[in-house]
Design an enzyme around this catalytic site. Structure first.
Site, PDB file in Angstrom:
ATOM      1  N   TYR A 274       0.823  -1.219   0.000  1.00  0.00           N
ATOM      2  CA  TYR A 274       0.000   0.000   0.000  1.00  0.00           C
ATOM      3  C   TYR A 274       0.860   1.274   0.000  1.00  0.00           C
ATOM      4  O   TYR A 274       0.346   2.363  -0.205  1.00  0.00           O
ATOM      5  CB  TYR A 274      -0.949   0.049   1.223  1.00  0.00           C
ATOM      6  CG  TYR A 274      -1.865  -1.134   1.391  1.00  0.00           C
ATOM      7  CD1 TYR A 274      -2.027  -2.090   0.395  1.00  0.00           C
ATOM      8  CD2 TYR A 274      -2.596  -1.303   2.569  1.00  0.00           C
ATOM      9  CE1 TYR A 274      -2.877  -3.184   0.570  1.00  0.00           C
ATOM     10  CE2 TYR A 274      -3.451  -2.386   2.751  1.00  0.00           C
ATOM     11  CZ  TYR A 274      -3.572  -3.334   1.745  1.00  0.00           C
ATOM     12  OH  TYR A 274      -4.408  -4.412   1.939  1.00  0.00           O
TER      13      TYR A 274
ATOM     14  N   HIS B 140       0.999 -11.634   2.595  1.00  0.00           N
ATOM     15  CA  HIS B 140      -0.125 -10.969   1.918  1.00  0.00           C
ATOM     16  C   HIS B 140      -0.932 -11.930   1.038  1.00  0.00           C
ATOM     17  O   HIS B 140      -2.139 -11.751   0.853  1.00  0.00           O
ATOM     18  CB  HIS B 140       0.395  -9.802   1.072  1.00  0.00           C
ATOM     19  CG  HIS B 140      -0.598  -8.707   0.866  1.00  0.00           C
ATOM     20  ND1 HIS B 140      -0.270  -7.379   0.876  1.00  0.00           N
ATOM     21  CD2 HIS B 140      -1.933  -8.736   0.638  1.00  0.00           C
ATOM     22  CE1 HIS B 140      -1.357  -6.648   0.663  1.00  0.00           C
ATOM     23  NE2 HIS B 140      -2.381  -7.457   0.507  1.00  0.00           N
TER      24      HIS B 140
HETATM   25  N1  LIG Z   1      -5.288  -8.689   2.147  1.00  0.00           N
HETATM   26  C1  LIG Z   1      -5.728  -8.279   0.974  1.00  0.00           C
HETATM   27  O1  LIG Z   1      -5.403  -8.826  -0.081  1.00  0.00           O
HETATM   28  C2  LIG Z   1      -6.671  -7.118   0.921  1.00  0.00           C
HETATM   29  C3  LIG Z   1      -7.344  -6.805  -0.281  1.00  0.00           C
HETATM   30  C4  LIG Z   1      -8.251  -5.736  -0.270  1.00  0.00           C
HETATM   31  C5  LIG Z   1      -8.458  -5.019   0.899  1.00  0.00           C
HETATM   32  N2  LIG Z   1      -7.775  -5.324   2.033  1.00  0.00           N
HETATM   33  C6  LIG Z   1      -7.929  -4.555   3.295  1.00  0.00           C
HETATM   34  O2  LIG Z   1      -9.313  -4.380   3.584  1.00  0.00           O
HETATM   35  C7  LIG Z   1      -9.624  -2.983   3.622  1.00  0.00           C
HETATM   36  C8  LIG Z   1     -11.024  -2.736   3.130  1.00  0.00           C
HETATM   37  O3  LIG Z   1     -11.217  -3.232   1.826  1.00  0.00           O
HETATM   38  P1  LIG Z   1     -11.463  -2.287   0.579  1.00  0.00           P
HETATM   39  O4  LIG Z   1     -10.792  -0.996   0.820  1.00  0.00           O
HETATM   40  O5  LIG Z   1     -11.089  -3.029  -0.641  1.00  0.00           O
HETATM   41  O6  LIG Z   1     -13.051  -2.139   0.498  1.00  0.00           O
HETATM   42  P2  LIG Z   1     -14.253  -1.728   1.503  1.00  0.00           P
HETATM   43  O7  LIG Z   1     -13.783  -1.327   2.830  1.00  0.00           O
HETATM   44  O8  LIG Z   1     -15.255  -2.807   1.374  1.00  0.00           O
HETATM   45  O9  LIG Z   1     -14.886  -0.481   0.730  1.00  0.00           O
HETATM   46  C9  LIG Z   1     -14.208   0.723   0.574  1.00  0.00           C
HETATM   47  C10 LIG Z   1     -15.035   1.591  -0.366  1.00  0.00           C
HETATM   48  O10 LIG Z   1     -16.274   1.914   0.247  1.00  0.00           O
HETATM   49  C11 LIG Z   1     -16.433   3.336   0.302  1.00  0.00           C
HETATM   50  N3  LIG Z   1     -17.089   3.629   1.583  1.00  0.00           N
HETATM   51  C12 LIG Z   1     -16.542   3.590   2.812  1.00  0.00           C
HETATM   52  N4  LIG Z   1     -17.445   3.859   3.751  1.00  0.00           N
HETATM   53  C13 LIG Z   1     -18.618   4.094   3.111  1.00  0.00           C
HETATM   54  C14 LIG Z   1     -19.909   4.442   3.557  1.00  0.00           C
HETATM   55  N5  LIG Z   1     -20.188   4.590   4.854  1.00  0.00           N
HETATM   56  N6  LIG Z   1     -20.885   4.627   2.619  1.00  0.00           N
HETATM   57  C15 LIG Z   1     -20.599   4.468   1.302  1.00  0.00           C
HETATM   58  N7  LIG Z   1     -19.385   4.137   0.819  1.00  0.00           N
HETATM   59  C16 LIG Z   1     -18.400   3.947   1.724  1.00  0.00           C
HETATM   60  C17 LIG Z   1     -15.027   3.891   0.216  1.00  0.00           C
HETATM   61  O11 LIG Z   1     -15.012   5.165  -0.369  1.00  0.00           O
HETATM   62  P3  LIG Z   1     -14.358   6.455   0.397  1.00  0.00           P
HETATM   63  O12 LIG Z   1     -12.952   6.098   0.771  1.00  0.00           O
HETATM   64  O13 LIG Z   1     -14.470   7.520  -0.647  1.00  0.00           O
HETATM   65  O14 LIG Z   1     -15.234   6.697   1.584  1.00  0.00           O
HETATM   66  C18 LIG Z   1     -14.353   2.876  -0.713  1.00  0.00           C
HETATM   67  O15 LIG Z   1     -14.666   3.168  -2.066  1.00  0.00           O
HETATM   68  C19 LIG Z   1      -8.528  -2.366   2.745  1.00  0.00           C
HETATM   69  O16 LIG Z   1      -8.404  -0.971   2.930  1.00  0.00           O
HETATM   70  C20 LIG Z   1      -7.332  -3.170   3.176  1.00  0.00           C
HETATM   71  O17 LIG Z   1      -6.864  -2.713   4.429  1.00  0.00           O
HETATM   72  C21 LIG Z   1      -6.904  -6.387   2.061  1.00  0.00           C
END
Ligand SMILES: NC(=O)c1ccc[n+]([C@@H]2O[C@H](COP(=O)([O-])OP(=O)(O)OC[C@H]3O[C@@H](n4cnc5c(N)ncnc54)[C@H](OP(=O)(O)O)[C@@H]3O)[C@@H](O)[C@H]2O)c1
Length: 268
Positions: A37, A102
């Site tokens: 990241y 990861h």
């Molecule tokens: N280990 C892995 O391979 C892996 C892969 C993917 C993710 N992750 C981890 O999991 C975390 C979360 O996953 P993710 O970032 O992919 O997806 P997520 O948390 O499911 O969704 C994030 C999205 O939702 C939006 N959002 C957030 N709060 C909201 C709300 N209250 N209402 C409407 N939209 C909202 C955000 O936009 P805004 O930012 O504009 O609010 C962003 O576009 C990552 O940040 C990372 O730490 C790990």
């Protein structure tokens, strides 16, 4: 381990610094970063600045905050071990609470050697807890069959009602491995799904809060990501309601194996 943690994937250094500060103010106690990241430094700096600031009204200390990072790619032991030390230095926090492989990419030898590097980082005090991410059941079985000195404590996988991965989550729960649910908000791709909207109205919460609550009620650790202050607050404000069993089952039934990012869980 904190029950809800802020994810900082696809978040620039500057955005990460701000988001982490807001999250800690809002009561989050865990931050999920990764080498890939490219924001370990800003996440660590935001944690230290928060702890030293007037906003730290509860007098929290470093040990009250749970910081996660992840190895970018599995490799030979020495390369992995050095990469872990680099992350510790980069975040500036003195140690990393949870360090994950990861993904299972790289083949069996690289996976097991990288795991040995995590074990040694724990023995050396650089890391507190070790875990994996995107491991399918066969990868977990392979690691457990290798008789590790320290078994993985966590598997971080994509889990939400539209991709429930019950094969992996039930294996983890049977083996005492904590499931961290990434993309718990389905990357905002299903906020207007009729069932999600209907249940949000029923429980007088937002779709995001409903999704976080679903994750917690399954016993997972959700990692919702937002770079907006009001959403960071909203996503953790879920204590006022509980989803009834029949509605949990309705949400479980939405599964469509929706992959929002990548899916290495079946790789060789
Ligand atoms: N280990 C892995 O391979 C892996 C892969 C993917 C993710 N992750 C981890 O999991 C975390 C979360 O996953 P993710 O970032 O992919 O997806 P997520 O948390 O499911 O969704 C994030 C999205 O939702 C939006 N959002 C957030 N709060 C909201 C709300 N209250 N209402 C409407 N939209 C909202 C955000 O936009 P805004 O930012 O504009 O609010 C962003 O576009 C990552 O940040 C990372 O730490 C790990």
């Amino acid at each position: 381990m904190p029950t809800i943690q802020l994810g900082v994937y696809l978040t620039s250094g500057q955005e990460t610094y701000r988001a982490v500060g807001w999250a800690l103010e809002a009561g989050y106690r865990g931050i999920d970063s990764a080498q890939m990241y490219r924001n370990e430094k800003q996440a660590g700096r935001a944690i230290l600045d928060f702890l030293a600031s007037e906003a730290n009204v509860d007098g929290l200390r470093r040990e009250d905050i749970h910081f996660t990072s992840k190895l970018a790619s599995n490799s030979a032991y020495d390369t992995a071990r050095k990469a872990i030390s680099r992350s510790v230095k980069e975040c500036g926090l003195g140690y990393i609470d949870l360090f994950l492989l990861h993904s299972p990419y790289g083949g069996k030898t690289a996976r097991l050697e990288s795991w040995r590097a995590v074990e040694d980082a724990i023995k050396d005090g650089e890391v507190k807890i070790g875990g994996v991410s995107n491991y399918g059941v066969k990868h977990l079985q392979e690691l457990l069959a290798s008789n590790p000195n320290i078994p993985p404590a966590v598997n971080q996988v994509e889990v939400h009602p539209f991709n429930t991965r019950t094969d992996i989550t039930s294996f983890c729960q049977e083996h005492g491995i904590v499931v961290e649910a990434y993309a718990p908000l389905v990357r905002a791709l299903r906020m207007k799904h009729p069932t999600i909207v209907q249940l949000s109205n029923k429980y007088k919460c937002t779709p995001a809060q409903l999704l976080v609550r679903w994750s917690l009620q399954h016993g997972y650790v959700p990692l919702p990501k937002s770079s907006k202050k009001e959403r960071i607050v909203e996503n953790a404000d879920i204590s006022g309601f509980a989803i009834a069993d029949e509605d949990m089952q309705r949400m479980d039934g939405l599964d469509e194996y929706l992959v929002t990012d990548w899916d290495p869980t079946d790789c060789p």
